[in-house]
Each structure stands twice: as C-alpha cells, then as structure tokens.
Scaffold this active site. Sequence first.
Site, PDB file in Angstrom:
ATOM      1  N   HIS B  76      -1.282   1.495  -2.274  1.00 45.56           N
ATOM      2  CA  HIS B  76      -1.608   2.318  -1.107  1.00 45.56           C
ATOM      3  C   HIS B  76      -2.547   3.465  -1.488  1.00 45.56           C
ATOM      4  O   HIS B  76      -2.484   3.981  -2.599  1.00 45.56           O
ATOM      5  CB  HIS B  76      -0.328   2.888  -0.484  1.00 45.56           C
ATOM      6  CG  HIS B  76       0.366   1.926   0.444  1.00 45.56           C
ATOM      7  ND1 HIS B  76       1.730   1.936   0.633  1.00 45.56           N
ATOM      8  CD2 HIS B  76      -0.118   0.950   1.246  1.00 45.56           C
ATOM      9  CE1 HIS B  76       2.053   0.995   1.510  1.00 45.56           C
ATOM     10  NE2 HIS B  76       0.952   0.375   1.881  1.00 45.56           N
ATOM     11  N   ASP B  78      -2.534   6.552  -0.869  1.00 43.00           N
ATOM     12  CA  ASP B  78      -1.943   7.804  -1.361  1.00 43.00           C
ATOM     13  C   ASP B  78      -1.415   7.662  -2.795  1.00 43.00           C
ATOM     14  O   ASP B  78      -0.856   8.605  -3.343  1.00 43.00           O
ATOM     15  CB  ASP B  78      -0.852   8.333  -0.407  1.00 43.00           C
ATOM     16  CG  ASP B  78       0.275   7.328  -0.173  1.00 43.00           C
ATOM     17  OD1 ASP B  78       0.015   6.111  -0.269  1.00 43.00           O
ATOM     18  OD2 ASP B  78       1.406   7.763   0.108  1.00 43.00           O
ATOM     19  N   HIS B  79      -1.650   6.479  -3.373  1.00 44.69           N
ATOM     20  CA  HIS B  79      -1.278   6.264  -4.776  1.00 44.69           C
ATOM     21  C   HIS B  79      -2.455   5.828  -5.652  1.00 44.69           C
ATOM     22  O   HIS B  79      -2.363   5.904  -6.872  1.00 44.69           O
ATOM     23  CB  HIS B  79      -0.130   5.240  -4.881  1.00 44.69           C
ATOM     24  CG  HIS B  79       1.137   5.759  -4.284  1.00 44.69           C
ATOM     25  ND1 HIS B  79       2.182   6.230  -5.031  1.00 44.69           N
ATOM     26  CD2 HIS B  79       1.506   5.939  -2.986  1.00 44.69           C
ATOM     27  CE1 HIS B  79       3.149   6.662  -4.230  1.00 44.69           C
ATOM     28  NE2 HIS B  79       2.761   6.486  -2.980  1.00 44.69           N
ATOM     29  N   ASP B 163       7.318   4.005  -4.195  1.00 47.94           N
ATOM     30  CA  ASP B 163       7.699   3.878  -2.784  1.00 47.94           C
ATOM     31  C   ASP B 163       8.468   2.569  -2.674  1.00 47.94           C
ATOM     32  O   ASP B 163       7.985   1.529  -3.104  1.00 47.94           O
ATOM     33  CB  ASP B 163       6.460   3.783  -1.887  1.00 47.94           C
ATOM     34  CG  ASP B 163       5.658   5.063  -1.855  1.00 47.94           C
ATOM     35  OD1 ASP B 163       5.923   5.958  -2.672  1.00 47.94           O
ATOM     36  OD2 ASP B 163       4.743   5.154  -1.018  1.00 47.94           O
ATOM     37  N   ASP B 195      11.929   8.093  -3.988  1.00 48.41           N
ATOM     38  CA  ASP B 195      11.187   8.188  -2.717  1.00 48.41           C
ATOM     39  C   ASP B 195      12.022   8.868  -1.621  1.00 48.41           C
ATOM     40  O   ASP B 195      13.095   8.383  -1.272  1.00 48.41           O
ATOM     41  CB  ASP B 195      10.838   6.737  -2.323  1.00 48.41           C
ATOM     42  CG  ASP B 195      10.126   6.601  -0.988  1.00 48.41           C
ATOM     43  OD1 ASP B 195       9.842   7.614  -0.339  1.00 48.41           O
ATOM     44  OD2 ASP B 195       9.833   5.437  -0.613  1.00 48.41           O
ATOM     45  N   HIS B 364       7.774  -3.549  14.307  1.00 51.06           N
ATOM     46  CA  HIS B 364       7.402  -2.863  13.076  1.00 51.06           C
ATOM     47  C   HIS B 364       8.674  -2.467  12.329  1.00 51.06           C
ATOM     48  O   HIS B 364       9.667  -2.120  12.938  1.00 51.06           O
ATOM     49  CB  HIS B 364       6.583  -1.606  13.387  1.00 51.06           C
ATOM     50  CG  HIS B 364       6.228  -0.816  12.161  1.00 51.06           C
ATOM     51  ND1 HIS B 364       5.384  -1.315  11.193  1.00 51.06           N
ATOM     52  CD2 HIS B 364       6.610   0.407  11.729  1.00 51.06           C
ATOM     53  CE1 HIS B 364       5.261  -0.415  10.221  1.00 51.06           C
ATOM     54  NE2 HIS B 364       5.992   0.631  10.521  1.00 51.06           N
ATOM     55  N   HIS B 368       9.846   2.212   3.796  1.00 52.28           N
ATOM     56  CA  HIS B 368      10.579   3.164   2.953  1.00 52.28           C
ATOM     57  C   HIS B 368      12.087   3.074   3.185  1.00 52.28           C
ATOM     58  O   HIS B 368      12.539   2.883   4.309  1.00 52.28           O
ATOM     59  CB  HIS B 368      10.101   4.585   3.234  1.00 52.28           C
ATOM     60  CG  HIS B 368       8.682   4.824   2.849  1.00 52.28           C
ATOM     61  ND1 HIS B 368       8.297   5.197   1.583  1.00 52.28           N
ATOM     62  CD2 HIS B 368       7.544   4.723   3.576  1.00 52.28           C
ATOM     63  CE1 HIS B 368       6.990   5.329   1.536  1.00 52.28           C
ATOM     64  NE2 HIS B 368       6.493   5.044   2.742  1.00 52.28           N
ATOM     65  N   ASP B 443     -15.923  16.239   1.239  1.00 54.07           N
ATOM     66  CA  ASP B 443     -16.652  16.170   2.509  1.00 54.07           C
ATOM     67  C   ASP B 443     -17.971  15.459   2.219  1.00 54.07           C
ATOM     68  O   ASP B 443     -18.818  16.002   1.508  1.00 54.07           O
ATOM     69  CB  ASP B 443     -16.886  17.592   3.030  1.00 54.07           C
ATOM     70  CG  ASP B 443     -17.588  17.604   4.383  1.00 54.07           C
ATOM     71  OD1 ASP B 443     -17.846  16.517   4.941  1.00 54.07           O
ATOM     72  OD2 ASP B 443     -17.884  18.702   4.886  1.00 54.07           O
TER      73      ASP B 443
END
Lengths: 557, 557
Positions: B76, B78-79, B163, B195, B364, B368, B443
Amino acid sequence: MQKGIDRKLKIIPLGGLGEIGKNITVLEYGDDIMIIDCGMGFPEDEMLGIDIVIPDITYLVNNKEKIRGIVITHGHEDHIGSIPYLLRKLDVPIYGTRFSIGLIEKKLLEHQVKTPQLHNVSHGDRVELGCFSVHFIRSNHSIPDASCLAITTPIGVVFHTGDFKIDYTPVGGLPIDLQTIAEYGKKGVLLAMSDSTNVESPGSSMSEGSLTNNFTDIFKRAKKRIVVATFASNVYRIQQIVDAAKVFKRKIVISGRSMVNVVQVATDLGYLTISPELIINVNDINKYKDKELVVISTGSQGEPMAALSRMAASDHRKIELKEGDTVIISASAIPGNEKTINKVINQLYEKNVEVVYDKMQDIHVSGHAKQEDLKLMLTLLQPKFFIPVHGERRHLVKHAELAENLGIKSKNILVASTGDVIELTKTELKTDSKVQYGNIMVDGLGVGDVGNIVLRDRKILSEDGLIIAVVTVDRATGTILSGPDIVSRGFVYVRDNEDLIVEAKLIVKASVEKSFKNKIKDWAPIKNAIRDDLSKFIYNDIQRRPMILPIIMELKK
Amino acid sequence: MQKGIDRKLKIIPLGGLGEIGKNITVLEYGDDIMIIDCGMGFPEDEMLGIDIVIPDITYLVNNKEKIRGIVITHGHEDHIGSIPYLLRKLDVPIYGTRFSIGLIEKKLLEHQVKTPQLHNVSHGDRVELGCFSVHFIRSNHSIPDASCLAITTPIGVVFHTGDFKIDYTPVGGLPIDLQTIAEYGKKGVLLAMSDSTNVESPGSSMSEGSLTNNFTDIFKRAKKRIVVATFASNVYRIQQIVDAAKVFKRKIVISGRSMVNVVQVATDLGYLTISPELIINVNDINKYKDKELVVISTGSQGEPMAALSRMAASDHRKIELKEGDTVIISASAIPGNEKTINKVINQLYEKNVEVVYDKMQDIHVSGHAKQEDLKLMLTLLQPKFFIPVHGERRHLVKHAELAENLGIKSKNILVASTGDVIELTKTELKTDSKVQYGNIMVDGLGVGDVGNIVLRDRKILSEDGLIIAVVTVDRATGTILSGPDIVSRGFVYVRDNEDLIVEAKLIVKASVEKSFKNKIKDWAPIKNAIRDDLSKFIYNDIQRRPMILPIIMELKK
C-alpha cells in the site's frame, strides 16, 4: 377565494431538495403565496472563503404582492438562517412557535434588521394566510418547539413534517402529537412532504431520554473537570448536562458565543431550567476545584475557532485542560467534519484527557426520524401524494422507495429538485417547469458578489499561489524604465529559491523586449507573451501552475 | 556482533504514530539499522495545494553507513510511497514479497529512479540484516502478499504485525499463519507492535469471502451495465468482480490509470486470474450490449479526477452511464472523503442509476483487524512489551487500553509518537528523547520547498483573494510617475465593483503622497502605510481581509 376545482396548487422548493440545508418552500394558489422556512446552507468545499449560502429568492421578489407570510417549522439555522437577507428585500410577517421566534429576534438584532412582524404561535394554533390555513402540530426534534404543519388548502390538506423524530420519552416537552397527525390521516391528506435525512438508517431514532443514564455514569466516574461539547441549539441536551451538574454538585460554565446566546434565549423563554446559582462566570473558574466544574461548550464539530478546539489546542484564554479531565463530545459528525473532529479528539488524547465520543459510548441521539419512524409517519398520514423533502438526492430516492413499499402509488410520488414548479391537483402531482433558483454566496458583508470567476481564481491561488511580474515601460520608445520585478506569494519560499526568481526576471525581460522588437505595442498581447513564457518556464522547472499576473505600468504623459 | 546484554535496541518511528499514513519505523542496534516500510502520507486539509507528504529521513541520512536494508510489510502507498524519495538520498536494498516488490518496481519506473537492489522474499523466508534476522510470516490484508514480521534481535524477538486482519476464508491466498505466530508467542516475544486502525470497532472484521454472495446477487439483478469502483490495490476484490463477470457472461473494462497499472502487475505476477478473452478495450465498449459489460473502475473515494467521478459528472470520454445501470461502490470512506463520495452518489441518482454503497448492502469489508482480532493477536503473541502502531493518537490510546485489559502490564506498554527514540532492553521499554522528524511536503516536483509561510499565504489567498496596488515613483522628487493601479484576483468580480476599485486607487495615492510629504523615502514604511490604509478601507466596506500587496517601482537611474 376561488373554488379549488380547476386550479392548481403550486409547490416550489427554492432550496432543501437535493441538499441538506437552505430549506425554503413556496406554496402558491391563485393570488396567495405562503413560505415554509427560510434557511441558510453551508458552503461546498469548492466555495473557498464563502461564509454561508442563501437561496435565490428572485421568484418571491417578483411576486411579492402575493406573499401572505412565512411559517417556521423550527429554529435551526438551515430553516431560519436566511431570514435577515430575505427581510432586506421583502416585508413579510413571520409566524413560529416561541422558541423559534426568540432565536429569529436575536438573529435580526445581530444583523441590525428590524421587523415588527414576528408572531408567536402555540402548538394547536392555526394561522390564516390568504387561502391557506396552517395548523401547527407539536413535534420532536433536536431543538425545542418544533412543529409539523397541516396546511389546509383549497384543494386539500398538505402535511409538511418539518424536521422530526418520534420521541416517546423526550427530556423536555411532550412527545410528538401522533393523535392529531393520525386524525388528519383519517380525514384525508392530499399530499405529504416528509423529512428524508435519516432514511438510510434502519430502526428507530433513540429517545433523548435514553441518554440520561449514560451522562449520569460519566459524571459519576469523572474525577476532574468535565467539558461537554454539543450543538448550542440542542437545548434538551444542555438541560441533561445541567441536571447532571446539579446532582453531582458541579458549577456550570457556558463557553462559546452561540452557546451563550442560545442558553440566554432558552432560559428567558423557559425552555431551559437552570438555578442561577449553578452558573458561574468563566473568569471565576479558578475559584473552584476541578471536580466542582462542568463546562458546556461549542465546538462539537471540531470548528477551528470554537471553544472546544481552542481548549484542545491550548489556545483558550480562560480554560485549560489537564490530565484526567473528561471531555464529552455529545454530537455526531456532520459529513465533511470528520477530520476536524478527529483532530480535536487526538489533541485531547495528547493531553491525557479522557474523551468520550460517539464511537465509544451512547452520548448522542439523532434528531431525525429513521426508517421505522418514517414508516409510522406515512402510515398515520396515508397521503394520496408524496414528496420526500430535506435530503440529498440519494435520500429523496430512498425515501420514495420506502413510501412505495408502504403502498403509495409510484406515479403519486415525486422526487423533485430545488427550483421545480410542482403542480398539484386533486388527481395529479407533476412538475415540468422551473423558476430561477440557486445558491447566493455570502462572503463577509458581500452578498452575491463572489461568483464563479472569483472562486476559480481562489482555487488556483490556493493550490499553487501566484507570481506577479511588473515592469514600467515607455510605450513610445519601447524601452523598459523599471523592472521587471517578480513578486510571488504562496508559490515557493523565495529566499530559498533566488535562482528561480532571477531567471524569471530574465525571461520576462526577454519577453517584453521581443514584443517591442516585433512592434507589438498593445498591452494585451505583451501580457499574454509574458504569461506564456513564464508559465512554461515554471512548469518545466517545478511542475506547478501558479497564477501568473503580468502588470505593465506606463509613464504618465 | 556484541552481546545484547548491556545494549539497547532503539526503535524510532519516523512516521505512522499519531497519524494514519507515512509508515516508517527504524530499528537500530549497535552499528546496524533496519527499516520497516517507507510510506507516504496524504496532506492535511490546511496543506493547500500539496500533493503528498513524505517523512523527514534526516536521521537515516546521518546514519546511512549503518543501514542494512528496508523490509516491506505490504504494497500500500502508505507503506511504499516514499521509497522513490528515499532512494534519491540513500542506496539501500529493499526486501519484500513478490507483489510488493512488483508494485515498487512499477513506482520506481514512473519516478525514473533506478535501483538494482530489490529482493523478492517468500513467506517463511528469513532475511539477515546485520544483527537482525527478519522472518516474513503470511498475513491477511486488503492487498495480496501482506506479511507480519518476526524480527529476531540480539535482545529478543520483536514482532511487527504490519497491517493485518484475520481472514479464515480469504478469496485468494491462504489465511494468516496463526500457527507460526502462536509458535513465536510460545517461545517468547519481547515486544509486539500491532496495527491499531480498527481498535474502535467491536467484533471481528468480516472475511473477504463473505462478500461473494452479495456480488452474485447484485450481478443477478442487474439488467444493464455494471460499474464497480474499488481500491486498485484490492486485488482480491477485483478477483471477485472478475469471477462474477465470468459467471454472468459479462466482458470486463478496466478503467482508471492506477487500476490498469495494478491489474497489470497482479496479472503478470499471478495474483489475479483473468481469462484474456474476458477483457475488452474501452474503445470497443459500444460493440457490446449493456448487460454484457462490467467496468472495474477507480474513484471509490469520489476523487474528482478519477474514472467514477467523471462518469457521474458525464465527463468521461468513453463511458456514459444511463438509467438502469448499476454502480457498486465497493469501499468505505476514508475520513475526509465523505462529502466527495456523497456528491458522486447523488450525481448517479440524478441519472437514475442504481447505486449500491456500504450503507445499503454489504459490499465492502475492512482490511484491518477489529477488537476481537486484535485480542487474538495479542493473546497468541503474549508479548512482554507492547507498542500500538499505525493509528492516530486516539487509536493508540485505545489499543493500549485493550492490551492492558488482556493482562499486559501498564508499565510495559508505550503509547509513542513519531520521532520518539524508544529504548528497549530485556527489562525496560521507555522513551525520553527524539530525533529530527516531520512532514516533508511534496508539491509538483518540489520536495520540501513549500513551508508554513507559503501555506499561510495560500490560505489567505484562498479565502479572500488578493489586491495588488502598483505605483511607479521617482524617489528623488517624491512624485508618482505612473499609477497607482489596482489589480485584484479572487476578491470580488471587478466589473461589478468599479466604485470600490476607483476608491481604492485614491486611497493608495493619498497614502503614498502623505508618506512623501512626511519625508519618508524608504519603501518598507510606505508599503506598510498603503497596506494599512487599504486594508482598513476594504474591511469597513465589505468585512473581508484579502492579501494586500503594495508594489513600488522605481525608475532606473
């Protein structure tokens, strides 16, 4: 008054359909217009810098001689917030129950709008507005004095629920007047318009009374200060905190401007009962021990300027939170506010404050009817026609499906939009035209002076900032007399990027000189050339698209 | 290698604690450093115009000779999202399971970062990194090939869950390897890091397999086109759609850049099984009947530029949605995205498309672990020490409480923050110092060149716009040679407010002339005077506070 056989009742929602907020509905029959509510909306994310949104009331201004009055279902901002703006254009009497009128008075005072035409109505009263007779029926909601409206029109009864829930054990006041509602149903309701906010939630809304024990438990556990954040208008919730404070011998501090205002109005009118000795001034807070205090505060939505957020950020001038204090956030998040609320909760945990919020314990109930309540309402009313109101498109569609499942004919249900001219006869409900409608944006004192161009500029500025290129020239000789200078804001930190600025100046200079060399002497093409050249350079260098503003100054003759 | 008796294991989270996102944890012992994950974060609301946030890795740069490698728990963003930025500063080998490495390769290609040091690891493998031995253990998550890490260090085993969820009936792959986890627990785990994302949710996370029947039902009902929006990385969800498409004889269109990318990687590596004849090109979509099609699309978070949002806004170049089509939003809202998702749903309802979203039906499941799963993990591991990770402050605090309830001693649990230097011995877990840490804002191509001043300016510009006052002067004589001119953007629509602009010019003129009259010849005080005078005038007139930018041009000598 004409007989209602050949004529149509027009229903024109000028707000509130396809959106939650900005509720205002026009009923028109022959020469009579009445208005239900006049609320404000909150700006969408893309409406940068906008404070509030109000409905376009051009249709009302154009038909002002017909308007007999405004009736108010309850005193929430999304039902009364646009009244000051409307009254600047229209002189109209307003009818509502005492608490709603009390809040409207306060609001008009703040806006410095005068009107002598505010009328208090009690539940059970009827108000005659031209051919309309409006019966105010007691309801339940997250604010006192909410009403359903049974409106007798020349073609039949139109029943508008207002915002409602069904609460058999309310904390103040009485349960919604189901008997009268049933009586209308039995006699025959032509059209029902009902609150769709919670149509996605199964079951029934919990009673305000169901929270009492939870508050008692939390107060019992708390060893230091307690802060409760809730909506200022949720007077019965405030009453619960006050009652708990009394039992546990805590003094009460009221914090936040809107909280102070509403508590004042509610106490003056008798909707809130607080022994005066329970209330202390925030300046005296340090005269009391931590366990002798409860603060009732604004900020339950994490609003950055509200009292709770300031406490969480150690930015409140009077109230400091410490380890072991308890903060109760007695509200649920309005969609869009989740992140700001989370931020406040996290800041509180950083301070080792105990936080009680809706995910952890039942400390909030909704003010809107859920699926089973909505079924009860429609089953009591058994209307011939149905228009779901007060909701985004998805809520209206789901509410229509719910009504169909209860046996209302599909062709008798209308999912309408703001601006629709809905025509109702005894035998038909339809819409095939629209009036002028929309969002008027209010920014500071400016009403409607911020439009799409201004918003588009704000968006560009917010994302990549701007670069100004200024140059003073002599048009006659085509020479640069001063500059070019480059000024930027919101783009990059200039001191760390001097090379970029130096290069940008050279590019502008070259651009101007090239234009002059090519005998171009109009400013517009020269400005365009500067914009293009600079824009290309910046994008290649750093992949950003700041607004580029070339300014050419010309010497006075 | 030194004996581990006197020495401390340092654990330094450079991101991921007190926030969801930007996960990166440093383990340091003696001369060895290993890194777990290297993720990116999403900008906060106030970070206007910022694309992504990456961790400050100054500490790693200063200790680069110690770094033995990075291990990746799963793929992911964020990892893994900050890996390209880290690799520009550090040359480090990366170890991960095949799917994670596949995604990293794709990412490095896009960023044009080359590294030869990517290593595929299988579940069950051990990677030796200096004094650390890292055992990759099979886990379940909303992406294939997720791992827990059992890290044998000189002072004992550190177990990092990554996670995870516990899925007994996953759709692809096998259930999490609870036996091996239990075995580590039985032998003795010194420290667990687990997690915390779903610690507020009671019960257990539902299995991916529990959705199969629901998808089948929806496919069975659907009479026209089906569009399913989900996270691109949720390969097993995509597999479910593919399987349903096969059963119901629908061809598949893959829509959205990240969806195309991930499906490519997942198919190439064998994590996704799609018969090639099932996939059609979006350009051929009109060759098939509506009921022969399913579109798998990005945009489940309502991202304005993603495929689903474009379809909802009738802005997609290839795919048009019509009455009777079905859209399944197979995801839940990441906090902050509620409004954009709602907007998409409402737009779809406007088109009379049937929308299936999480409030209406189970389509869905979370990736987690919830409370009961977290309890199982800690009960299997029975660690001596515990650090809750991967969560906002409130999640970490709640997870610490949960662990304490399971019998882990309060003094052995540490709620830590990003940047903390956590010191672990066989007998103690503590932190009392910090290293440099923080958010580096990206940015465009700029990394770290937008700071607080630039953001503050963007905020002011976004709310009230700006007014530029330009004047060319002769400093020697103190006369105005050109201007003042007023240029505004994002303030008011100028054509409708010419009076305001005319008056503003007069104010600037007066301000400059007064300064010169008072013999002030430095630019700074003159600019301040212009700013003050204009600001006061504007606020009194309209109660807004645009940025005011005075520019004084001086003739070249």
